[in-house]
Design a protein around this motif. Structure first.
Motif, mmCIF file in Angstrom:
data_model
loop_
_atom_site.group_PDB
_atom_site.id
_atom_site.type_symbol
_atom_site.label_atom_id
_atom_site.label_comp_id
_atom_site.label_asym_id
_atom_site.label_seq_id
_atom_site.Cartn_x
_atom_site.Cartn_y
_atom_site.Cartn_z
ATOM 1 N N ALA A 1 0.824 -1.210 0.000
ATOM 2 C CA ALA A 1 0.000 0.000 0.000
ATOM 3 C C ALA A 1 0.861 1.265 0.000
ATOM 4 N N LEU A 2 2.014 1.184 0.654
ATOM 5 C CA LEU A 2 2.917 2.332 0.734
ATOM 6 C C LEU A 2 3.863 2.408 -0.463
ATOM 7 N N GLU A 3 3.829 1.376 -1.285
ATOM 8 C CA GLU A 3 4.691 1.281 -2.473
ATOM 9 C C GLU A 3 6.171 1.263 -2.100
ATOM 10 N N ILE A 4 6.480 0.446 -1.067
ATOM 11 C CA ILE A 4 7.862 0.236 -0.639
ATOM 12 C C ILE A 4 8.077 -1.258 -0.477
ATOM 13 N N SER A 5 9.328 -1.677 -0.323
ATOM 14 C CA SER A 5 9.613 -3.098 -0.150
ATOM 15 C C SER A 5 9.239 -3.549 1.261
ATOM 16 N N VAL A 6 9.018 -4.842 1.397
ATOM 17 C CA VAL A 6 8.702 -5.411 2.711
ATOM 18 C C VAL A 6 9.885 -5.225 3.653
ATOM 19 N N SER A 7 11.098 -5.378 3.149
ATOM 20 C CA SER A 7 12.266 -5.208 4.013
ATOM 21 C C SER A 7 12.406 -3.765 4.492
ATOM 22 N N CYS A 8 12.056 -2.821 3.645
ATOM 23 C CA CYS A 8 12.081 -1.410 4.048
ATOM 24 C C CYS A 8 11.058 -1.168 5.155
ATOM 25 N N PRO B 1 11.017 6.452 7.930
ATOM 26 C CA PRO B 1 10.415 6.852 6.653
ATOM 27 C C PRO B 1 10.729 8.311 6.314
ATOM 28 N N ASP B 2 10.760 8.576 5.016
ATOM 29 C CA ASP B 2 10.876 9.972 4.606
ATOM 30 C C ASP B 2 9.514 10.638 4.815
ATOM 31 N N LEU B 3 9.454 11.929 4.629
ATOM 32 C CA LEU B 3 8.227 12.674 4.897
ATOM 33 C C LEU B 3 7.054 12.182 4.053
ATOM 34 N N LYS B 4 7.299 11.914 2.782
ATOM 35 C CA LYS B 4 6.247 11.437 1.883
ATOM 36 C C LYS B 4 5.645 10.119 2.392
ATOM 37 N N THR B 5 6.504 9.220 2.819
ATOM 38 C CA THR B 5 6.033 7.927 3.321
ATOM 39 C C THR B 5 5.335 8.079 4.666
ATOM 40 N N LEU B 6 5.832 8.958 5.509
ATOM 41 C CA LEU B 6 5.179 9.207 6.802
ATOM 42 C C LEU B 6 3.753 9.712 6.585
ATOM 43 N N ILE B 7 3.574 10.589 5.633
ATOM 44 C CA ILE B 7 2.235 11.096 5.322
ATOM 45 C C ILE B 7 1.335 9.959 4.839
#
Length: 66
Positions: free
Chosen positions: A24-31, A42-48
Motif C-alpha cells: 500500500a505504501l509502495e515500498i519493499s517489505v524489508s524497508c 520513513p521519509d516525509l512522503k512515506t510518513l504522510i
C-alpha cells in the motif's frame, strides 16, 4: 522507539501484514520491516502515507501525543 512500537501496534490492530502495508505504501517489505524494527525511518512522503492509511496523526505516531 515510540514510532516503531506504535507502527507495529496499529498495523496489528488493523489486521494487516507487513507485506500488505508495504504494498500500500509502495515500498519493499524489508524497508517497511526496518521501520518496525527501528533501524530505518520513513521519509516525509512515506510518513504522510502511513498517517493517511491508518487514519492517525503524525503527532501520535511520532510520540508527541497519546
Amino acid at each position: 522507539m515510540i514510532f516503531k512500537s506504535r507502527l507495529k501496534e496499529i498495523r496489528i490492530e488493523k489486521g494487516l501484514t507487513q507485506k500488505e502495508v508495504a504494498a500500500a505504501l509502495e515500498i519493499s517489505v524489508s524497508c517497511y520491516g526496518g521501520y518496525e524494527q527501528g533501524y530505518r525511518e520513513p521519509d516525509l512522503k512515506t510518513l504522510i502515507k502511513i498517517c493517511k492509511m491508518f487514519e492517525i496523526s503524525s503527532d501520535y505516531i511520532l510520540g508527541l501525543e497519546d
